[in-house]
Motif scaffolding. Structure first.
Motif: not given
Length: 384
Positions: A260-287
């Motif tokens: 990974f990019s070195e910035r990924c290890y300290t990413c400030e956007y890995a958070s519930v507070e998002r930069t976009a109108d909608i956030t998408l991902g896999d719903f792991w845990g829905i089962g």
């Protein structure tokens, strides 16, 4: 690059192109570093030290770019089974894109290319190339400049990318003085962006082994179900490989965490507070929370972060089967913190620089016949 942003540590750069896009003098060029990640480089003596590059940088302005509204959470499936099958998770992106396409929107997203992935502009409604995850840094090229012109032309625009890319776009448009009323942003729950250089090396390795050109690499196929991460190489003659050991090496590189990019290890956007109108991902845990909703064909986790996101969700409703959900159901650790930098990352890259890709995948991913035999014996011992 202004002298102030030149002082930004190289490992603090997300590679979003905002600084290069905002520079009216063309003083900044985006070039790959030694790991293949694009970074800003000063061109000659054009810089007049205006400071706009620093003001647009999402690495330096993360606190001002994230939404503070509590998101609404949904578990989502596209009603069209064929579309869901072609999507990485539940097909929510296609629904959002199609809903806006009815308003003649242009869509920007990552597409596979010969060297990995880059963002493209789609204005004819054919978003096939934009479906599916690309586990690599996508080069944005001149996407920010094109989006600016689209908005000036009063077009509706949908941009999908990583949170840092969305943050960079927001800053760029803000300091360009462009209205974003017609802009919809979708960011992704991001595990991190893997090295374009290593992906390029991997693709050439597989082409050499197979004796034919790869025209597509599907980072997530559902041939064995949503819960099974299967990758596919698609060749120019129409054949594909998803069974050989080589076909799954890119997945191993990604999950190792080394690439990974070195910035990924300290990413400030890995958070519930998002930069976009909608956030998408896999719903792991829905089962576990909704077992009847998980048919192993893919479920999207949709976070609605803004009023504009709510409007887009309603607009897309006819395409989707939705259930309100709770954040605690989701097994998404990168909504809390970024990926930890693995011990041995420096040694991994040093070995690659000295020995090359072929020896790297033998040492680290058991790509050699002897290593694969030993690994197989070891797995059998563990099972016993």
């Amino acid at each position: 690059m202004s002298k102030s942003i030149l002082n930004l540590p190289k490992n603090d750069c997300y590679g979003c192109t905002a600084c290069a896009s905002i520079c009216a003098l063309g003083a900044i060029e985006m070039l790959p570093d030694e790991k293949g990640f694009v970074k800003p480089v000063l061109k000659g003596d054009k810089c007049k030290n205006c400071g706009l590059c620093e003001k647009t940088c999402p690495s330096k302005n993360a606190d001002t770019l994230k939404n503070t509204q509590q998101p609404k959470i949904y578990a989502v499936k596209h009603k069209d089974e064929a579309i869901r099958n072609k999507s990485t998770s539940g097909g929510a992106f296609t629904a959002f894109a199609d809903a806006l396409r009815e308003q003649n929107a242009v869509v920007y997203g990552a597409a596979f290319c010969e060297n990995g992935a880059h963002h493209i502009r789609v204005d004819d409604g054919n978003i096939e190339a934009l479906r599916g995850s690309k586990y690599v840094q996508s080069y944005l090229q001149d996407s920010f400049g094109q989006i600016k012109q689209d908005l000036l032309d009063e077009k509706t625009v949908l941009f999908t990318g990583t949170p840092c890319q969305c943050g960079g776009l927001k800053q760029f448009l803000s300091f360009s003085g462009v209205s974003t009323d017609g802009l919809y942003l979708i960011d992704l729950i991001c595990h991190g962006t893997s090295s374009p250089l290593l992906l390029k090396e991997y693709l050439r390795h597989c082409e050499k082994k197979a004796g034919k050109k790869i025209v597509d690499h599907r980072f997530r196929s559902k041939k064995k179900g949503w819960h099974n991460h299967l990758e596919e190489n698609v060749f120019a003659d129409g054949t594909l490989d998803d069974t050989s050991f080589d076909s799954q090496i890119a997945k191993s590189i990604f999950y190792s965490g080394y690439a990974f990019s070195e910035r990924c290890y300290t990413c400030e956007y890995a958070s519930v507070e998002r930069t976009a109108d909608i956030t998408l991902g896999d719903f792991w845990g829905i089962g576990s929370a909704m077992p009847d909703f998980d048919d192993n064909k893919g479920v999207s986790m949709v976070m609605v972060n803004t009023a504009k996101g709510e409007a887009l969700m309603k607009l897309s409703g006819k395409y989707l089967t939705c259930h309100e959900a709770k954040m605690v159901w989701a097994k998404q650790p990168h909504l809390k913190k970024p990926l930890a930098r693995p011990a041995g990352t420096d040694e991994f890259w040093e070995f690659y620089r000295k020995k090359g890709f072929k020896k790297l995948i033998v040492k680290y991913f058991a790509a050699g016949k002897l290593r694969r035999l030993i690994a197989g014996i070891y797995r059998k011992i563990l099972k016993k």
